[in-house]
Design a protein around this motif. Sequence first.
Motif, mmCIF file in Angstrom:
data_model
loop_
_atom_site.group_PDB
_atom_site.id
_atom_site.type_symbol
_atom_site.label_atom_id
_atom_site.label_comp_id
_atom_site.label_asym_id
_atom_site.label_seq_id
_atom_site.Cartn_x
_atom_site.Cartn_y
_atom_site.Cartn_z
ATOM 1 N N GLY A 281 44.292 22.641 42.254
ATOM 2 C CA GLY A 281 43.033 22.639 42.986
ATOM 3 C C GLY A 281 41.996 23.518 42.326
ATOM 4 N N PRO A 282 40.830 23.626 42.929
ATOM 5 C CA PRO A 282 39.784 24.493 42.380
ATOM 6 C C PRO A 282 40.165 25.959 42.495
ATOM 7 N N ALA A 283 39.458 26.789 41.756
ATOM 8 C CA ALA A 283 39.764 28.221 41.762
ATOM 9 C C ALA A 283 39.552 28.847 43.129
ATOM 10 N N THR A 284 38.729 28.206 43.973
ATOM 11 C CA THR A 284 38.468 28.739 45.309
ATOM 12 C C THR A 284 39.546 28.357 46.313
ATOM 13 N N ASP A 285 40.472 27.490 45.930
ATOM 14 C CA ASP A 285 41.565 27.108 46.804
ATOM 15 C C ASP A 285 42.396 28.343 47.141
ATOM 16 N N GLY A 286 42.657 28.574 48.433
ATOM 17 C CA GLY A 286 43.380 29.764 48.848
ATOM 18 C C GLY A 286 44.756 29.890 48.246
ATOM 19 N N VAL A 287 45.463 28.774 48.092
ATOM 20 C CA VAL A 287 46.783 28.812 47.474
ATOM 21 C C VAL A 287 46.667 29.223 46.006
ATOM 22 N N ALA A 288 45.671 28.691 45.304
ATOM 23 C CA ALA A 288 45.463 29.056 43.904
ATOM 24 C C ALA A 288 45.095 30.527 43.772
ATOM 25 N N VAL A 289 44.337 31.056 44.717
ATOM 26 C CA VAL A 289 43.960 32.476 44.684
ATOM 27 C C VAL A 289 45.212 33.347 44.767
ATOM 28 N N PHE A 290 46.076 33.024 45.734
ATOM 29 C CA PHE A 290 47.308 33.808 45.857
ATOM 30 C C PHE A 290 48.186 33.672 44.627
ATOM 31 N N LEU A 291 48.404 32.441 44.177
ATOM 32 C CA LEU A 291 49.297 32.238 43.038
ATOM 33 C C LEU A 291 48.761 32.897 41.774
ATOM 34 N N GLY A 292 47.445 32.930 41.614
ATOM 35 C CA GLY A 292 46.872 33.603 40.460
ATOM 36 C C GLY A 292 47.218 35.079 40.431
ATOM 37 N N PHE B 32 43.082 35.390 51.400
ATOM 38 C CA PHE B 32 44.063 34.415 50.915
ATOM 39 C C PHE B 32 45.229 35.114 50.225
ATOM 40 N N ALA B 33 44.906 36.035 49.331
ATOM 41 C CA ALA B 33 45.948 36.713 48.568
ATOM 42 C C ALA B 33 46.848 37.546 49.473
ATOM 43 N N LEU B 34 46.250 38.260 50.423
ATOM 44 C CA LEU B 34 47.047 39.085 51.327
ATOM 45 C C LEU B 34 47.919 38.238 52.234
ATOM 46 N N ALA B 35 47.441 37.066 52.621
ATOM 47 C CA ALA B 35 48.255 36.179 53.459
ATOM 48 C C ALA B 35 49.499 35.724 52.705
ATOM 49 N N GLY B 36 49.366 35.462 51.402
ATOM 50 C CA GLY B 36 50.514 35.093 50.605
ATOM 51 C C GLY B 36 51.507 36.228 50.451
ATOM 52 N N VAL B 37 50.999 37.436 50.204
ATOM 53 C CA VAL B 37 51.876 38.602 50.100
ATOM 54 C C VAL B 37 52.571 38.843 51.442
#
Length: 252
Positions: free
Chosen positions: A39-50, A119-124
């Motif tokens: 997905g785009p860089a703004t995708d929340g999943v991509a933000v976390f995975l990055g 997004f990143a904190l939700a993944g953590v």
Amino acid sequence: MTQTRSSQPVVPPPRSPAAAGPVGARAVVDRLRALAGRGPATDGVAVFLGAYLPVAAEAARPPGAGERPERRLAATLTLRCAERALTALETAAADGRGSACWRPLLDARHHPGVRPVQFALAGVNAQLGCDLPLALVDVCRTLRRTPTELADAFERVADRLVLLEERVREELTPGQELLRLADPLVHLLGCRSAERARDGAWLAARALWQLRQAAGGGGAAGLDAEYAAQLDRSVGLAGRILLTPLPVARRR
């Protein structure tokens, strides 16, 4: 604590990266990269995975000569956590519901009112609060060890996730030094303590292990699955709070 009976199935544990060796470990990282690039860089999943990819990539690094066993155990545990995340994210991509702890991130991944740090904190939150204790129990069963025997490995993995959260806060919080006390983001970030989440994950792993041991001996039948499902939902609720949409800043 009141037990809540639920018919919701618990996501089965993923295949062990340790059993697959270095090739399987690299495959985990490759799958993470593939998900991040869909997905785009703004995708929340991509933000976390990055933010998360360096952690998984370090765990997938082939062990060096004379490397201590604790590092290998920590790498195995990290990759088991990563596979739990992959199971949830790939299940969602196939129109499944997946784990409750990951559902808030999946639901809000394109919301314009959610900022990258959320997004990143939700993944953590999902990794540290739910995936880690479940992965520890899974590794204990595979290796026929107890959580106490793997406490050092757990601490190493938990510490890496806590450090990741600290880095995410520093790098992704917009204008951190300019945020005012009244900014809603300040209150959201202040509601979470990575250190308390780490302590809670260790307690959850020990409790789940004891329940599963009791179930194997004929007692507490089904309570281990109920506890795991309740942990999944509780961590998901915390993630939903972290992903509360905030007012979108207007351009002047």
